[in-house]
Enzyme design. Structure first.
Site, short mmCIF file in Angstrom:
data_model
loop_
_atom_site.label_atom_id
_atom_site.label_comp_id
_atom_site.label_asym_id
_atom_site.label_seq_id
_atom_site.Cartn_x
_atom_site.Cartn_y
_atom_site.Cartn_z
N ASP A 50 0.83 -1.21 0.00
CA ASP A 50 0.00 0.00 0.00
C ASP A 50 0.86 1.26 0.00
O ASP A 50 1.95 1.28 0.57
CB ASP A 50 -0.90 -0.02 1.25
CG ASP A 50 -2.04 0.98 1.14
OD1 ASP A 50 -2.29 1.48 0.03
OD2 ASP A 50 -2.67 1.27 2.17
N HIS B 55 2.46 3.35 -9.05
CA HIS B 55 2.36 1.90 -9.26
C HIS B 55 3.60 1.38 -9.98
O HIS B 55 4.12 0.31 -9.67
CB HIS B 55 1.10 1.55 -10.05
CG HIS B 55 -0.17 1.91 -9.32
ND1 HIS B 55 -0.39 1.57 -8.00
CD2 HIS B 55 -1.29 2.58 -9.70
CE1 HIS B 55 -1.59 2.01 -7.61
NE2 HIS B 55 -2.14 2.64 -8.63
N LEU C 187 11.27 -20.35 -4.62
CA LEU C 187 10.21 -19.52 -4.01
C LEU C 187 8.88 -19.68 -4.74
O LEU C 187 8.83 -19.65 -5.97
CB LEU C 187 10.64 -18.04 -4.08
CG LEU C 187 9.60 -17.02 -3.60
CD1 LEU C 187 9.45 -17.08 -2.08
CD2 LEU C 187 10.00 -15.60 -4.03
C1 FPP Z 1 -1.96 0.04 -3.47
O1 FPP Z 1 -1.47 1.37 -3.38
C2 FPP Z 1 -1.33 -0.66 -4.60
C3 FPP Z 1 -2.00 -1.23 -5.65
C4 FPP Z 1 -3.46 -1.24 -5.77
C5 FPP Z 1 -1.27 -1.85 -6.79
C6 FPP Z 1 -0.04 -2.64 -6.42
C7 FPP Z 1 0.56 -3.18 -7.66
C8 FPP Z 1 1.89 -3.18 -7.93
C9 FPP Z 1 2.92 -2.68 -7.01
C10 FPP Z 1 2.34 -3.77 -9.23
C11 FPP Z 1 2.81 -5.18 -9.04
C12 FPP Z 1 2.87 -5.86 -10.34
C13 FPP Z 1 2.72 -7.21 -10.53
C14 FPP Z 1 2.67 -7.76 -11.90
C15 FPP Z 1 2.62 -8.15 -9.42
P1 FPP Z 1 -2.53 2.57 -3.42
O2 FPP Z 1 -2.71 3.00 -4.83
O3 FPP Z 1 -3.78 2.15 -2.72
O4 FPP Z 1 -1.78 3.67 -2.60
P2 FPP Z 1 -2.46 4.86 -1.77
O5 FPP Z 1 -3.11 4.23 -0.57
O6 FPP Z 1 -1.30 5.72 -1.39
O7 FPP Z 1 -3.44 5.55 -2.67
#
Ligand code: FPP
Length: 264
Positions: free
Chosen positions: A25, A42, A136
């Protein structure tokens, strides 16, 4: 499986989690702080994901389950959802061969039927390519929700009962678990959630029943090697009771490992 021979890895083998679950997050806030679009957060999050996968493999962690996209994330602005979908396609394409070389087995959990044909194809290909790997186990939760998982298990159990392969009195916790996602691996010992919130957010709600919960304010793109190490160190100091008393555990532990005390 990597060994403990590296001198920089502390010898906490029996205090190390076998399975780590991660709620990644804070990507959006990371981007906002830099006056960048959320998609850039992201994208930066992918680097942190790569780091935790590498570290988990290096530390001999058996399974790592990451929450990439929840069933609820479809409610985000269309632009963000479509940029996440493109990121998944490009990330899988860019990373899967490297993961395969590192002997990582990739599996996706969640309802993949709502994804585009292109994304479903790349998910299926990455699973097929890495299926026989013995290192893993990387589980990527995509369009996943803990409640979805439980309802899906119920439907499948019902089908088995209706098909005569199962009787209602055979249904217990152990059988139920085998109908859920991740049924072939130990339950997560440790949940890491970045971004400062202290919630499970409908992640592996059944499977996390006894997990140790580690929350950090670090935003996901900033989650670095030393943050991972800090989570492992914190975990190593936990006493996992599974409903027993600390005294019972200390006795069991002394009996099975003479000279070793349970930490508190
Ligand atoms: C939450 O942060 C994060 C996500 C919804 C997306 C996480 C995805 C990745 C890191 C990409 C990984 C890729 C693969 C292929 C596994 P948020 O947007 O809710 O953050 P915020 O709370 O600050 O708004």
């Amino acid at each position: 499986m990597p060994t403990d021979t590296d001198s920089d890895i502390p010898s906490t083998a029996d205090a190390r989690p076998r399975h780590i679950a991660v709620i990644m997050d804070g990507n959006g806030r990371w981007a906002n702080k830099r006056h960048m679009p959320r998609a850039a957060g992201h994208k930066a999050g992918v680097n942190a994901t790569r780091r935790i996968v590498e570290n988990s493999a290096r530390y001999g962690i058996e399974a790592l389950t990451i929450f990439a996209f929840s069933s609820e994330n479809w409610q985000r602005p269309e632009k963000e959802v479509s940029s996440l979908m493109s990121l998944f396609v490009s990330t899988i394409a860019a990373e899967v061969k490297k993961l395969h070389k590192k002997n990582v087995r990739v599996q996706f959990i969640g309802d993949r039927t709502r994804f585009s044909d292109k994304l479903q194809a790349s998910i299926n290909e990455s699973e097929a390519l890495t299926a026989a790997n013995t290192g893993l186990k990387l589980n990527i939760a995509a369009n996943y929700g803990g409640r979805w998982d439980i309802v899906h298990a119920c439907r499948n159990i019902l089908e088995s009962v209706q098909g005569g392969e199962l009787s209602a009195d055979e249904i217990d916790e152990s059988l139920f678990s085998r109908y859920l996602s991740l049924q072939d691996m130990p339950e997560p010992d440790l949940l890491i959630r970045t971004g400062g919130e202290q919630r499970i957010s409908n992640f592996l709600i059944w499977q996390l029943a006894y997990a140790e919960l580690y929350f950090t304010d670090a935003l996901w793109p900033d989650f670095a090697d030393n943050d991972f190490q800090a989570a492992l160190d914190w975990y190593a100091g936990r006493q996992r009771r599974f409903g027993k008393t600390g005294q019972q555990l200390a006795q069991e532990n002394t009996a099975s490992t003479p000279g070793r005390q349970v930490s508190s």
